[in-house]
Motif scaffolding. Structure first.
Motif, PDB file in Angstrom:
ATOM      1  N   LEU A 206      87.114  83.824  50.360  1.00 51.21           N
ATOM      2  CA  LEU A 206      86.417  83.715  49.086  1.00 51.21           C
ATOM      3  C   LEU A 206      85.395  82.588  49.073  1.00 51.21           C
ATOM      4  CD1 LEU A 206      89.410  84.160  46.618  1.00 51.21           C
ATOM      5  CD2 LEU A 206      87.740  85.881  47.332  1.00 51.21           C
ATOM      6  N   LYS A 207      84.264  82.877  48.458  1.00 48.42           N
ATOM      7  CA  LYS A 207      83.251  81.865  48.188  1.00 48.42           C
ATOM      8  C   LYS A 207      82.951  81.959  46.699  1.00 48.42           C
ATOM      9  CE  LYS A 207      79.869  81.269  51.084  1.00 48.42           C
ATOM     10  NZ  LYS A 207      78.617  81.463  51.843  1.00 48.42           N
ATOM     11  N   MET A 208      82.794  80.791  46.059  1.00 50.11           N
ATOM     12  CA  MET A 208      82.551  80.777  44.624  1.00 50.11           C
ATOM     13  C   MET A 208      81.492  79.749  44.312  1.00 50.11           C
ATOM     14  SD  MET A 208      85.352  79.903  41.733  1.00 50.11           S
ATOM     15  CE  MET A 208      84.936  79.692  40.038  1.00 50.11           C
ATOM     16  N   GLY A 209      80.644  80.081  43.361  1.00 45.65           N
ATOM     17  CA  GLY A 209      79.627  79.136  42.938  1.00 45.65           C
ATOM     18  C   GLY A 209      79.009  79.576  41.634  1.00 45.65           C
ATOM     19  N   TYR A 210      78.004  78.820  41.224  1.00 46.97           N
ATOM     20  CA  TYR A 210      77.251  79.268  40.064  1.00 46.97           C
ATOM     21  C   TYR A 210      75.779  78.993  40.299  1.00 46.97           C
ATOM     22  CZ  TYR A 210      77.033  74.513  38.054  1.00 46.97           C
ATOM     23  OH  TYR A 210      76.796  73.192  37.827  1.00 46.97           O
TER      24      TYR A 210
ATOM     25  N   VAL B 128      75.021  82.041  35.848  1.00 43.27           N
ATOM     26  CA  VAL B 128      76.012  83.016  36.284  1.00 43.27           C
ATOM     27  C   VAL B 128      76.993  82.368  37.254  1.00 43.27           C
ATOM     28  CG1 VAL B 128      74.540  85.043  35.949  1.00 43.27           C
ATOM     29  CG2 VAL B 128      74.515  83.885  38.137  1.00 43.27           C
ATOM     30  N   LEU B 129      78.253  82.687  37.062  1.00 41.38           N
ATOM     31  CA  LEU B 129      79.316  82.318  37.994  1.00 41.38           C
ATOM     32  C   LEU B 129      79.489  83.506  38.925  1.00 41.38           C
ATOM     33  CD1 LEU B 129      81.700  80.297  38.598  1.00 41.38           C
ATOM     34  CD2 LEU B 129      83.093  81.860  37.233  1.00 41.38           C
ATOM     35  N   TRP B 130      79.623  83.262  40.219  1.00 46.51           N
ATOM     36  CA  TRP B 130      79.779  84.369  41.166  1.00 46.51           C
ATOM     37  C   TRP B 130      80.873  84.065  42.172  1.00 46.51           C
ATOM     38  CZ3 TRP B 130      78.964  82.323  45.882  1.00 46.51           C
ATOM     39  CH2 TRP B 130      78.101  81.224  45.974  1.00 46.51           C
TER      40      TRP B 130
ATOM     41  N   PHE C  90      77.604  75.442  45.120  1.00 43.26           N
ATOM     42  CA  PHE C  90      78.766  76.035  45.772  1.00 43.26           C
ATOM     43  C   PHE C  90      80.010  75.261  45.360  1.00 43.26           C
ATOM     44  CE2 PHE C  90      75.127  77.075  48.379  1.00 43.26           C
ATOM     45  CZ  PHE C  90      75.288  78.438  48.543  1.00 43.26           C
ATOM     46  N   LEU C  91      80.998  75.977  44.850  1.00 42.36           N
ATOM     47  CA  LEU C  91      82.239  75.364  44.397  1.00 42.36           C
ATOM     48  C   LEU C  91      83.353  75.526  45.418  1.00 42.36           C
ATOM     49  CD1 LEU C  91      82.073  76.643  40.707  1.00 42.36           C
ATOM     50  CD2 LEU C  91      81.331  74.418  41.598  1.00 42.36           C
ATOM     51  N   ILE C  92      83.484  76.711  45.981  1.00 41.60           N
ATOM     52  CA  ILE C  92      84.486  76.981  47.011  1.00 41.60           C
ATOM     53  C   ILE C  92      83.777  77.672  48.162  1.00 41.60           C
ATOM     54  CG2 ILE C  92      86.569  78.295  47.605  1.00 41.60           C
ATOM     55  CD1 ILE C  92      87.414  78.008  44.661  1.00 41.60           C
TER      56      ILE C  92
END
Length: 130
Positions: A48-52, A116-118, A36-38
């Motif tokens: 927003l949530k961002m991860g890979y 994958v980046l999501w 999890f990045l954000i």
């Protein structure tokens, strides 16, 4: 003599020490790491949530659905993404949209991990109840 070789065209390692050999008889097909990045719980963004996610050879993600829309971008590798009743072959450079409440899962194919980046976006309830 062949000077150009692509790893996707090669046979995978069959050594008993390889990842493929060690996970061959596993109970579940899920074989992935997610980072999890954000996260809206601890960032400025509340939507927003961002991860890979890295899906290892022979692996899948955990299929799921949620009340958020989501986009995927394939950083490396290849696989198949299932969204509802549809299947999409995916590879490096592809982007894919997943509507809210739609079941989706990803299967790795090939010799290299599928990365994958999501990004997910929270919606107001009236936006996804239509």
């Amino acid at each position: 003599m062949k000077y150009l070789v692509n790893v996707q065209e090669k046979q995978p390692d069959v050594d008993p020490r390889s990842l493929r050999a060690r996970v061959k008889d596993r109970e579940k097909a899920v074989l992935r790491d997610t980072y999890f990045l954000i996260d809206p719980d601890d960032s400025v963004s509340k939507r927003l949530k961002m991860g890979y996610t890295v899906i290892y050879p022979t692996g899948t993600t955990t299929g799921h659905a949620h009340d958020e829309e989501e986009v995927y971008y394939v950083i490396s590798g290849e696989g198949v993404m299932v969204v509802g009743d549809d299947e999409f072959p995916i590879k490096t450079g592809d982007a894919l949209y997943v509507p809210p409440k739609e079941f989706h899962t990803t299967y790795q194919r090939g010799n290299i991990p599928l990365t994958v980046l999501w990004v997910t976006g929270k919606l107001d309830p009236e936006e996804y109840e239509k």
